[in-house]
Write a protein that holds these residues in place. Structure first.
Motif, PDB file in Angstrom:
ATOM      1  N   SER A  83       0.829  -1.208   0.000  1.00 51.08           N
ATOM      2  CA  SER A  83       0.000   0.000   0.000  1.00 51.08           C
ATOM      3  C   SER A  83       0.866   1.261   0.000  1.00 51.08           C
ATOM      4  CB  SER A  83      -0.959  -0.004   1.184  1.00 51.08           C
ATOM      5  OG  SER A  83      -0.259  -0.012   2.398  1.00 51.08           O
ATOM      6  N   LEU A  86       2.014   1.785  -3.584  1.00 48.99           N
ATOM      7  CA  LEU A  86       0.944   2.299  -4.444  1.00 48.99           C
ATOM      8  C   LEU A  86       0.604   3.754  -4.121  1.00 48.99           C
ATOM      9  CD1 LEU A  86      -1.370  -0.838  -4.589  1.00 48.99           C
ATOM     10  CD2 LEU A  86       0.146   0.044  -6.370  1.00 48.99           C
ATOM     11  N   LEU A  87       0.616   4.110  -2.840  1.00 47.20           N
ATOM     12  CA  LEU A  87       0.360   5.501  -2.468  1.00 47.20           C
ATOM     13  C   LEU A  87       1.477   6.421  -2.963  1.00 47.20           C
ATOM     14  CD1 LEU A  87      -1.015   5.083   1.147  1.00 47.20           C
ATOM     15  CD2 LEU A  87      -2.236   6.062  -0.801  1.00 47.20           C
ATOM     16  N   ARG A  89       3.429   5.927  -5.557  1.00 46.52           N
ATOM     17  CA  ARG A  89       3.315   6.029  -7.020  1.00 46.52           C
ATOM     18  C   ARG A  89       2.181   6.979  -7.417  1.00 46.52           C
ATOM     19  NH1 ARG A  89       5.563   2.971 -11.037  1.00 46.52           N
ATOM     20  NH2 ARG A  89       4.395   2.912 -12.973  1.00 46.52           N
ATOM     21  N   SER A  90       1.069   6.899  -6.714  1.00 42.39           N
ATOM     22  CA  SER A  90      -0.049   7.808  -6.983  1.00 42.39           C
ATOM     23  C   SER A  90       0.323   9.243  -6.646  1.00 42.39           C
ATOM     24  CB  SER A  90      -1.280   7.391  -6.176  1.00 42.39           C
ATOM     25  OG  SER A  90      -1.707   6.128  -6.560  1.00 42.39           O
ATOM     26  N   TYR A  92       3.286  10.523  -6.770  1.00 39.99           N
ATOM     27  CA  TYR A  92       4.207  10.979  -7.811  1.00 39.99           C
ATOM     28  C   TYR A  92       3.436  11.386  -9.062  1.00 39.99           C
ATOM     29  CZ  TYR A  92       8.273  11.203 -10.828  1.00 39.99           C
ATOM     30  OH  TYR A  92       9.238  11.634 -11.694  1.00 39.99           O
ATOM     31  N   LYS A  93       2.490  10.569  -9.457  1.00 41.56           N
ATOM     32  CA  LYS A  93       1.698  10.882 -10.662  1.00 41.56           C
ATOM     33  C   LYS A  93       0.808  12.105 -10.447  1.00 41.56           C
ATOM     34  CE  LYS A  93       1.905   6.450 -12.829  1.00 41.56           C
ATOM     35  NZ  LYS A  93       1.351   5.651 -13.875  1.00 41.56           N
ATOM     36  N   ALA A  94       0.430  12.373  -9.182  1.00 41.98           N
ATOM     37  CA  ALA A  94      -0.390  13.543  -8.880  1.00 41.98           C
ATOM     38  C   ALA A  94       0.438  14.825  -8.838  1.00 41.98           C
ATOM     39  CB  ALA A  94      -1.115  13.354  -7.552  1.00 41.98           C
TER      40      ALA A  94
END
Length: 110
Positions: A83, A86-87, A89-90, A92-94
């Motif tokens: 988790s 995944l957080l 990575r999210s 970073y993409k945000a």
């Protein structure tokens, strides 16, 4: 005699688990960016929670509670690092930026 040894083992596990949780909390407050904070929370928090659950399982002196504690440890080991990844990575993409102290950005697509 066995009770004393068991009490020392449980006390050592509680102390070690508490120290790992304290290290995770200090890491969340002191580290420079979101990614480092998530790393501290997931790694040290998982070890600390696992040690605390192990202490509870041993102190309960019952097989059903020990099995539940081991199941909880397995759950932490399987879910916390995943988790956090995944957080991160999210985030970073945000668009959350890395700290200026970071030396490498593996997700930067050139």
């Amino acid at each position: 005699m066995m009770e004393i040894v068991l009490a020392f083992i449980v006390s050592a596990l509680l102390l070690a688990g508490s120290l790992f949780c304290l290290i995770a909390a200090i890491g969340i407050v002191r580290l420079p960016d979101t990614y480092s904070r998530m790393h501290a929370a997931s790694k040290a928090g998982t070890v600390g929670s696992g040690l605390l659950l192990l202490a509870v399982g041993i102190a309960a002196e019952g097989l059903p509670i020990f099995v539940r504690a081991m199941t909880g440890i397995l759950f932490f080991i399987l879910t916390a690092p995943l988790s956090a990844h995944l957080l991160a990575r999210s985030a970073y993409k945000a668009g959350y930026s890395l700290s200026s102290q970071s030396v490498r950005d593996d997700l930067n697509e050139k």
